[in-house]
Write a protein that holds these residues in place. Structure first.
Motif, PDB file in Angstrom:
ATOM      1  N   SER A 126      39.062  43.323  58.481  1.00 17.71           N
ATOM      2  CA  SER A 126      38.565  43.670  58.020  1.00 17.71           C
ATOM      3  C   SER A 126      37.644  43.427  57.250  1.00 17.71           C
ATOM      4  O   SER A 126      38.159  41.911  56.034  1.00 17.71           O
ATOM      5  N   GLY A 127      36.227  43.211  57.350  1.00 18.86           N
ATOM      6  CA  GLY A 127      35.804  42.589  56.339  1.00 18.86           C
ATOM      7  C   GLY A 127      36.106  42.813  54.625  1.00 18.86           C
ATOM      8  O   GLY A 127      36.148  42.194  54.307  1.00 18.86           O
ATOM      9  N   LYS A 128      36.465  44.256  54.635  1.00 21.36           N
ATOM     10  CA  LYS A 128      37.147  45.317  53.190  1.00 21.36           C
ATOM     11  C   LYS A 128      38.209  43.951  52.549  1.00 21.36           C
ATOM     12  O   LYS A 128      37.756  43.490  51.574  1.00 21.36           O
ATOM     13  N   VAL A 129      39.361  42.835  54.019  1.00 20.63           N
ATOM     14  CA  VAL A 129      40.622  42.808  53.842  1.00 20.63           C
ATOM     15  C   VAL A 129      40.004  41.351  53.370  1.00 20.63           C
ATOM     16  O   VAL A 129      40.530  40.836  51.905  1.00 20.63           O
ATOM     17  N   ALA A 130      39.879  40.703  54.033  1.00 20.81           N
ATOM     18  CA  ALA A 130      38.452  39.888  53.715  1.00 20.81           C
ATOM     19  C   ALA A 130      38.114  39.490  52.310  1.00 20.81           C
ATOM     20  O   ALA A 130      38.485  38.496  51.312  1.00 20.81           O
ATOM     21  N   TYR A 131      37.564  40.771  51.463  1.00 17.93           N
ATOM     22  CA  TYR A 131      36.453  39.762  50.205  1.00 17.93           C
ATOM     23  C   TYR A 131      37.989  40.390  49.448  1.00 17.93           C
ATOM     24  O   TYR A 131      37.590  39.355  48.042  1.00 17.93           O
ATOM     25  N   SER A 132      38.821  41.146  49.569  1.00 16.95           N
ATOM     26  CA  SER A 132      39.748  41.678  48.668  1.00 16.95           C
ATOM     27  C   SER A 132      40.850  40.549  48.661  1.00 16.95           C
ATOM     28  O   SER A 132      41.182  39.654  47.520  1.00 16.95           O
ATOM     29  N   ASP A 133      41.794  39.680  49.841  1.00 16.70           N
ATOM     30  CA  ASP A 133      41.773  38.697  49.979  1.00 16.70           C
ATOM     31  C   ASP A 133      40.868  37.344  49.042  1.00 16.70           C
ATOM     32  O   ASP A 133      41.779  37.181  47.996  1.00 16.70           O
ATOM     33  N   THR A 134      39.756  36.879  49.082  1.00 17.21           N
ATOM     34  CA  THR A 134      39.272  36.063  48.473  1.00 17.21           C
ATOM     35  C   THR A 134      39.122  36.511  46.892  1.00 17.21           C
ATOM     36  O   THR A 134      39.678  35.631  46.162  1.00 17.21           O
ATOM     37  N   GLU A 135      39.257  38.163  46.013  1.00 16.68           N
ATOM     38  CA  GLU A 135      38.887  37.970  44.963  1.00 16.68           C
ATOM     39  C   GLU A 135      40.582  38.201  44.463  1.00 16.68           C
ATOM     40  O   GLU A 135      40.505  36.964  43.782  1.00 16.68           O
ATOM     41  N   LEU A 136      41.460  38.066  45.517  1.00 14.15           N
ATOM     42  CA  LEU A 136      42.780  37.981  44.502  1.00 14.15           C
ATOM     43  C   LEU A 136      43.221  36.274  44.542  1.00 14.15           C
ATOM     44  O   LEU A 136      43.910  35.522  42.996  1.00 14.15           O
ATOM     45  N   LEU A 137      42.756  35.248  45.509  1.00 13.33           N
ATOM     46  CA  LEU A 137      42.664  33.980  45.314  1.00 13.33           C
ATOM     47  C   LEU A 137      41.942  33.638  44.154  1.00 13.33           C
ATOM     48  O   LEU A 137      42.432  32.352  43.606  1.00 13.33           O
ATOM     49  N   PHE A 138      40.827  33.673  44.254  1.00  7.70           N
ATOM     50  CA  PHE A 138      39.685  33.862  42.165  1.00  7.70           C
ATOM     51  C   PHE A 138      40.703  34.030  41.644  1.00  7.70           C
ATOM     52  O   PHE A 138      40.762  33.493  40.638  1.00  7.70           O
ATOM     53  N   ASN A 139      41.304  34.999  41.846  1.00  6.94           N
ATOM     54  CA  ASN A 139      41.587  35.605  40.102  1.00  6.94           C
ATOM     55  C   ASN A 139      43.117  34.780  39.953  1.00  6.94           C
ATOM     56  O   ASN A 139      43.444  34.490  38.911  1.00  6.94           O
ATOM     57  N   TYR A 140      44.096  34.165  41.023  1.00  8.30           N
ATOM     58  CA  TYR A 140      44.559  33.723  40.846  1.00  8.30           C
ATOM     59  C   TYR A 140      44.447  32.634  40.412  1.00  8.30           C
ATOM     60  O   TYR A 140      45.338  31.642  38.956  1.00  8.30           O
ATOM     61  N   GLY A 141      43.358  31.721  40.590  1.00  9.00           N
ATOM     62  CA  GLY A 141      43.047  30.356  40.677  1.00  9.00           C
ATOM     63  C   GLY A 141      42.817  29.897  39.150  1.00  9.00           C
ATOM     64  O   GLY A 141      42.470  29.728  37.526  1.00  9.00           O
ATOM     65  N   PHE A 142      41.442  31.183  38.366  1.00  8.49           N
ATOM     66  CA  PHE A 142      40.631  30.946  36.924  1.00  8.49           C
ATOM     67  C   PHE A 142      41.963  31.325  36.260  1.00  8.49           C
ATOM     68  O   PHE A 142      41.661  31.335  35.315  1.00  8.49           O
ATOM     69  N   GLU A 143      43.022  32.425  36.419  1.00 12.55           N
ATOM     70  CA  GLU A 143      44.014  32.929  35.263  1.00 12.55           C
ATOM     71  C   GLU A 143      45.020  32.476  35.273  1.00 12.55           C
ATOM     72  O   GLU A 143      45.233  31.903  33.825  1.00 12.55           O
ATOM     73  N   ASN A 144      45.362  31.658  35.816  1.00 13.48           N
ATOM     74  CA  ASN A 144      46.273  30.356  35.975  1.00 13.48           C
ATOM     75  C   ASN A 144      45.738  28.757  35.560  1.00 13.48           C
ATOM     76  O   ASN A 144      47.146  28.115  35.209  1.00 13.48           O
ATOM     77  N   PHE A 145      45.033  28.050  36.470  1.00 13.42           N
ATOM     78  CA  PHE A 145      44.741  27.009  35.983  1.00 13.42           C
ATOM     79  C   PHE A 145      43.598  26.564  34.842  1.00 13.42           C
ATOM     80  O   PHE A 145      42.666  27.671  35.196  1.00 13.42           O
ATOM     81  N   LYS A 146      43.167  25.156  35.157  1.00 14.09           N
ATOM     82  CA  LYS A 146      41.890  24.945  33.914  1.00 14.09           C
ATOM     83  C   LYS A 146      42.054  23.485  34.929  1.00 14.09           C
ATOM     84  O   LYS A 146      43.059  22.483  35.445  1.00 14.09           O
ATOM     85  N   SER A 147      40.641  23.279  34.699  1.00  9.06           N
ATOM     86  CA  SER A 147      40.582  21.545  35.451  1.00  9.06           C
ATOM     87  C   SER A 147      40.313  20.661  34.073  1.00  9.06           C
ATOM     88  O   SER A 147      39.296  21.526  32.859  1.00  9.06           O
ATOM     89  N   ALA A 148      40.812  19.669  34.667  1.00 12.21           N
ATOM     90  CA  ALA A 148      40.689  18.381  33.110  1.00 12.21           C
ATOM     91  C   ALA A 148      39.657  17.015  33.530  1.00 12.21           C
ATOM     92  O   ALA A 148      39.771  17.347  34.743  1.00 12.21           O
ATOM     93  N   LYS A 149      38.908  16.611  33.233  1.00  4.97           N
ATOM     94  CA  LYS A 149      38.117  15.514  33.369  1.00  4.97           C
ATOM     95  C   LYS A 149      38.709  14.676  32.422  1.00  4.97           C
ATOM     96  O   LYS A 149      39.177  14.048  31.451  1.00  4.97           O
TER      97      LYS A 149
END
Length: 391
Positions: free
Chosen positions: A252-275
């Motif tokens: 469902s569309g609802k699931v697509a967005y909730s999965d996207t939120e899970l993926l984003f939260n995981y990335g922002f909460e655990n990782f950092k970009s460096a240059k």
């Protein structure tokens, strides 16, 4: 005095930490999903990322970036009967109507117009069939996808029209480097006046238009046909970190967005970009060569980690973790200007990769900080005592 400063420097070196992995099993309900760091390309989490699947209208991201890079945005596109009569979602253009290429690209992304996609394809390559040959070649050679083959420019179902979550993330990463694409991809709405329709197009992406709010969302594209399920590409930025998330075949569309939120939260909460700044100069391990970077180099690490940099004698720059494992590497011979360096033997022996220390700016660990203060205090007391003795 020299011994003291050597001890002081060593006390400031941070304790290394773990590998780039935040051991987690996200409860994704989509059949496939991925989140990557857009700057480094690092995959932060994936589920079935290499499984060939149907993308639906996510196809239009590829059509858009190809048309932006290879077309004249100001050219007028004459709409054919075939384009005007396209099935599915539409921006309601009419046969014989002339519309700027840039307007069609923007309308295709924002309102997912299949009619606009066909009009773009016919204008760019002379026919939809020839456009698909051009687009697939572009994706293979320029974007370096490996498991994608598109049969049409819009994503309506065809059993041979397939891609993967990994390839879609690569295509989006490539496209987001283009300022024009980023503008279109991030538009929430667009005034739209054509021969038979005067309206405002509004993005279908619910996060982007604020219906499902998410902090930092910068762009997105939706897709759905019955054979593909609900598909979604989303981009988000927080601070210096840019992420791209893809979900395929959600129930469902609802699931697509909730999965996207899970993926984003995981990335922002655990990782950092460096240059590593392109102005930097790096030295080989034996200091016989130095490398002046031609471009900024990006890598991704755990937020809790402060990696160290190590350069080999043959020009491989490695980003190392606590366990001595490389979490990223770069061949400096391909991204830098290489020169021989004349360095006295004494300096070769005593220098501790000064540039690497500058580039990997550590946060002081409390243990090292406390030791440094103690040593400094002892040193100052000893200096005062020596002065009193002389007098």
């Amino acid at each position: 005095m020299k011994k003291f400063f050597l001890i002081f420097i060593l006390a400031l070196i941070p304790f290394a930490s773990t590998t780039v992995s935040a051991e987690s099993d996200l409860p994704l309900n989509s059949e496939a999903g991925i989140v990557i760091d857009a700057k480094s390309g690092k995959v932060l989490y994936e589920k079935n990322m290499n499984k060939k699947m149907y993308p639906a209208s996510l196809t239009k991201v590829a059509t858009a970036i190809y048309a932006i890079e290879h077309g004249d945005q100001d050219e007028l596109v004459t709409v054919s009967k075939k384009a005007a009569e396209a099935d599915g979602s539409s921006v309601f253009i009419e046969p014989g109507e002339e519309i700027e290429l840039s307007k069609l690209i923007a309308g295709m992304l924002i309102n997912s117009g299949n009619d606009a996609a066909i009009a773009i394809a016919e204008h760019m390559s002379g026919s939809e069939k020839l456009f698909m040959e051009d687009l697939n070649e572009f994706l293979r050679k320029e974007v370096n996808v490996t498991d994608t083959h598109f049969m049409n420019p819009h994503g309506l179902f065809d059993k041979n029209h397939v891609t993967t979550a990994s390839d879609l993330a690569k295509i989006t990463r490539y496209a987001m480097k283009n300022a024009t694409f980023r503008e279109y991809f991030g538009n929430k709405d667009l005034p739209w006046k054509v021969k038979t329709w005067d309206t405002t197009l509004v993005t279908h992406h619910k996060m982007l238009k604020g219906e499902i709010p998410y902090k930092g969302i910068t762009g997105g594209k939706t897709g759905f046909v019955s054979k593909s399920g609900y598909t979604l590409i989303s981009t988000a930025t927080r601070g210096e970190q840019d992420l791209i998330a893809v979900t395929l075949n959600a129930p469902s569309g609802k699931v697509a967005y909730s999965d996207t939120e899970l993926l984003f939260n995981y990335g922002f909460e655990n990782f950092k970009s460096a240059k590593i700044d392109k102005k930097s100069i790096l030295y080989s391990a034996d200091h016989s060569k130095h490398y002046k970077l031609n471009e900024d180099l990006y890598y991704t690490h755990l937020i809790s980690d402060e990696p160290s940099l190590k350069t080999s004698n043959d020009g491989i720059l490695s980003i190392m973790n606590k366990e001595g494992k490389a979490i990223a590497s770069f061949d400096l011979k391909t991204v830098a200007e290489v020169r021989n360096t004349e360095v006295p033997a004494r300096i070769k022996k005593e220098t501790i990769h000064e540039e690497a220390n500058k580039l990997s700016v550590p946060s002081l660990e409390w243990g090292g900080f406390v030791i440094s203060i103690i040593l400094m205090t002892v040193f100052l007391k000893k200096s005062r005592k020596n002065r009193r003795t002389r007098y």
